[in-house]
Motif scaffolding. Structure first.
Motif, short mmCIF file in Angstrom:
data_model
loop_
_atom_site.label_atom_id
_atom_site.label_comp_id
_atom_site.label_asym_id
_atom_site.label_seq_id
_atom_site.Cartn_x
_atom_site.Cartn_y
_atom_site.Cartn_z
N ALA A 18 0.82 -1.21 0.00
CA ALA A 18 0.00 0.00 0.00
C ALA A 18 0.85 1.26 0.00
CB ALA A 18 -0.94 -0.01 1.21
N GLU A 19 2.02 1.20 0.63
CA GLU A 19 2.88 2.39 0.73
C GLU A 19 3.47 2.80 -0.61
OE1 GLU A 19 2.00 1.19 4.60
OE2 GLU A 19 2.87 -0.05 3.04
N THR A 20 3.43 1.94 -1.60
CA THR A 20 4.06 2.24 -2.90
C THR A 20 3.09 2.82 -3.93
OG1 THR A 20 3.65 0.04 -3.87
CG2 THR A 20 5.64 0.31 -2.53
N VAL A 21 1.81 2.72 -3.67
CA VAL A 21 0.81 3.01 -4.72
C VAL A 21 0.92 4.43 -5.28
CG1 VAL A 21 -1.64 3.23 -5.22
CG2 VAL A 21 -0.80 1.25 -3.95
N GLY A 22 0.96 5.43 -4.39
CA GLY A 22 0.96 6.82 -4.84
C GLY A 22 2.12 7.15 -5.77
N LEU A 23 3.33 6.83 -5.36
CA LEU A 23 4.52 7.16 -6.15
C LEU A 23 4.68 6.24 -7.35
CD1 LEU A 23 7.08 8.01 -3.33
CD2 LEU A 23 5.95 9.58 -4.90
N LEU A 24 4.08 5.05 -7.29
CA LEU A 24 4.07 4.19 -8.46
C LEU A 24 3.18 4.79 -9.55
CD1 LEU A 24 4.79 1.50 -9.88
CD2 LEU A 24 2.83 0.47 -8.70
N GLU A 25 2.03 5.31 -9.13
CA GLU A 25 1.10 5.94 -10.08
C GLU A 25 1.71 7.20 -10.70
OE1 GLU A 25 -3.47 5.04 -8.96
OE2 GLU A 25 -2.40 6.23 -7.47
N SER A 26 2.46 7.97 -9.90
CA SER A 26 3.06 9.20 -10.41
C SER A 26 4.30 8.95 -11.26
CB SER A 26 3.42 10.12 -9.24
OG SER A 26 4.50 9.58 -8.48
N GLY A 27 4.82 7.72 -11.22
CA GLY A 27 5.99 7.38 -12.02
C GLY A 27 7.31 7.70 -11.36
N ASP A 28 7.30 8.07 -10.07
CA ASP A 28 8.54 8.44 -9.38
C ASP A 28 9.33 7.21 -8.92
OD1 ASP A 28 8.43 11.37 -9.34
OD2 ASP A 28 6.60 11.07 -8.17
N ILE A 29 8.66 6.08 -8.81
CA ILE A 29 9.36 4.85 -8.41
C ILE A 29 8.94 3.71 -9.33
CG2 ILE A 29 9.52 5.53 -5.98
CD1 ILE A 29 7.21 3.51 -5.43
N ARG A 30 9.73 2.65 -9.30
CA ARG A 30 9.35 1.39 -9.93
C ARG A 30 9.25 0.34 -8.84
NH1 ARG A 30 13.48 2.58 -13.59
NH2 ARG A 30 14.74 0.82 -12.84
N VAL A 31 8.21 -0.44 -8.88
CA VAL A 31 8.08 -1.57 -7.96
C VAL A 31 8.51 -2.82 -8.72
CG1 VAL A 31 6.53 -2.93 -6.52
CG2 VAL A 31 6.25 -0.45 -6.65
N LEU A 32 9.53 -3.48 -8.22
CA LEU A 32 10.13 -4.61 -8.94
C LEU A 32 9.38 -5.93 -8.71
CD1 LEU A 32 13.92 -3.88 -8.34
CD2 LEU A 32 12.43 -3.05 -10.18
N ALA A 33 8.82 -6.08 -7.51
CA ALA A 33 8.12 -7.33 -7.20
C ALA A 33 7.33 -7.15 -5.91
CB ALA A 33 9.10 -8.49 -7.06
N ILE A 34 6.33 -8.01 -5.73
CA ILE A 34 5.59 -8.07 -4.48
C ILE A 34 5.77 -9.46 -3.89
CG2 ILE A 34 3.92 -6.33 -5.19
CD1 ILE A 34 1.91 -8.65 -5.64
N THR A 35 5.53 -9.59 -2.58
CA THR A 35 5.81 -10.86 -1.90
C THR A 35 4.60 -11.79 -1.81
OG1 THR A 35 5.24 -10.08 0.33
CG2 THR A 35 7.49 -9.62 -0.47
N GLY A 36 3.48 -11.41 -2.43
CA GLY A 36 2.27 -12.21 -2.34
C GLY A 36 2.31 -13.46 -3.21
N PRO A 37 1.34 -14.37 -3.01
CA PRO A 37 1.28 -15.59 -3.81
C PRO A 37 0.74 -15.34 -5.22
CG PRO A 37 -0.55 -15.52 -2.27
CD PRO A 37 0.32 -14.33 -1.94
N GLN A 38 0.07 -14.20 -5.42
CA GLN A 38 -0.44 -13.85 -6.73
C GLN A 38 -0.48 -12.33 -6.87
OE1 GLN A 38 -4.21 -15.83 -6.55
NE2 GLN A 38 -5.21 -14.19 -5.42
N ARG A 39 -0.63 -11.86 -8.09
CA ARG A 39 -0.65 -10.42 -8.32
C ARG A 39 -1.87 -9.76 -7.68
NH1 ARG A 39 1.61 -8.48 -14.16
NH2 ARG A 39 3.32 -9.98 -14.38
N ALA A 40 -1.74 -8.45 -7.43
CA ALA A 40 -2.88 -7.68 -6.98
C ALA A 40 -3.96 -7.74 -8.05
CB ALA A 40 -2.48 -6.23 -6.71
N LYS A 41 -5.22 -7.77 -7.64
CA LYS A 41 -6.32 -7.95 -8.59
C LYS A 41 -6.67 -6.67 -9.32
CE LYS A 41 -8.39 -11.83 -6.10
NZ LYS A 41 -9.59 -12.34 -5.39
N GLU A 42 -6.35 -5.52 -8.73
CA GLU A 42 -6.72 -4.26 -9.37
C GLU A 42 -5.75 -3.17 -8.96
OE1 GLU A 42 -10.08 -2.96 -6.05
OE2 GLU A 42 -10.71 -4.10 -7.81
N GLY A 43 -5.84 -2.02 -9.64
CA GLY A 43 -4.97 -0.90 -9.33
C GLY A 43 -3.61 -1.02 -10.00
N PRO A 44 -2.72 -0.05 -9.76
CA PRO A 44 -1.41 -0.04 -10.41
C PRO A 44 -0.54 -1.25 -10.07
CG PRO A 44 -1.51 1.61 -8.67
CD PRO A 44 -2.91 1.12 -8.88
#
Length: 333
Positions: free
Chosen positions: A213-239
């Motif tokens: 959740a802490e990455t969403v805002g800056l991911l949407e603005s393009g200021d950061i790249r998120v390389l991977a998440i630790t969950g068993p599957q991808r997020a279902k919606e959103g960036p």
């Protein structure tokens, strides 16, 4: 002599009946007064948000009719609240929320108290971590990071909001271990108690280990790249739906930021059953479904016995990782 013996026996029987009747009466009348819900962190944090929303749904749905005020008891990564809980031993009205730091503060020696000094009631949700880099970073994938660490474990400065040996640190170490990185204790970890995103944007760290959740805002603005998440599957919606899991990236591991409700040590069985049932009903409501979707939480109910088994297994996994980086705490065995 027989009369005396008969009177003693009758008196003893009366005492037994009285005691059993009183216990039954307590269980029948429970709950008869307000609860005390505790968030072991400050206002607005993950613990605080989860337990306040839990109380809100329990009340809105009419599942619990007694008041459930929330008290914040921050400090020591949850250790202050855990010490307070010991003073409430056997109290059927005090409940607290915790997540992995409950185990980690014991394993790293911050407190001799552990999850065994609570009564597990129910796991409610699973949340997951994310690994972010600045948009100008040379690392385009999580495998790029792991390749650099395999060549030189000191080459990537990792930051996180938690202290060394706690959640943000551990979730990255688990990923690195699964990727085949050696000498985990040599990987630089910088504890950024506040302003962790600012430190990433200012290039004070090369990679930030944090919550999704802490990455969403800056991911949407393009200021950061998120390389991977630790969950068993991808997020279902959103960036974050575009971000691969560690497993998709070829790193076969999952790190769960679970959150659950605990009672006081030696909590009576009737209180455990009542709250576990109440929380299970809550997890089946549409209101809770909406809250989980809004916050990106995976709804994951476990009852008291299953939750206790999960905690014992997780405790062993965390200890193994901490041993690898040389943490020699004074944790209770």
């Amino acid at each position: 002599m027989r009369k005396v013996t008969k009177r003693v026996l009758m008196l003893a029987l009366a005492v037994v009946v009285l005691l059993c009747g009183t216990n039954t009466l307590w269980a029948a009348e429970y709950p008869s007064k307000p609860f005390e819900f505790i968030a072991p962190g400050g206002a607005g944090g993950g613990w605080d948000t989860t337990i306040r929303l839990t109380a809100k749904v329990l009340e809105n749905q009419g599942i619990v009719t007694q008041p459930m005020p929330v008290t914040n008891k921050p400090g020591g990564g949850g250790a202050v609240a855990l010490a307070y809980l010991q003073k409430k031993k056997g109290n059927p009205y005090t409940f607290i929320i915790y997540s992995p730091p409950l185990l980690l503060i014991n394993l790293t020696g911050q407190t001799p108290l552990s999850f065994k000094d609570t009564t597990p009631i129910a796991m409610l949700i699973n949340d997951y971590g994310a690994f972010a880099v600045p948009k100008s970073s040379p690392y385009k994938s999580i495998q790029d990071v792991m390749s650099a660490l395999k060549k030189d474990p000191k080459s990537v400065k990792v930051g996180g909001a938690s202290s060394a040996g706690s959640m943000d640190h551990i979730q990255f170490l688990q990923a690195a271990k699964a990727a085949g990185v050696q000498n985990l204790k040599e990987i630089p970890y910088i504890s950024l108690q506040e302003g962790s995103m600012a430190a990433l944007l200012g290039n004070h760290v090369d990679l930030l280990s944090t919550g999704m959740a802490e990455t969403v805002g800056l991911l949407e603005s393009g200021d950061i790249r998120v390389l991977a998440i630790t969950g068993p599957q991808r997020a279902k919606e959103g960036p974050l739906a575009q971000i691969p899991t560690l497993k998709e990236a070829g790193i076969n591991t999952v790190f769960v930021n679970w959150r659950g409700i605990f009672g006081t040590p030696d909590m009576p069985d009737y209180a455990v059953k009542y709250m576990a049932n109440a929380l299970q009903k809550m997890c089946d409501t549409g209101e809770w479904d909406g809250i989980c979707a809004q916050n990106g939480w995976a709804k994951t109910y476990l009852g008291p016995e299953e939750f206790k088994t999960f905690l014992e297994e997780a405790n062993g996994e965390y200890k193994e990782l901490l041993d690898l980086i040389g943490f020699k705490g004074t944790a209770k065995k």
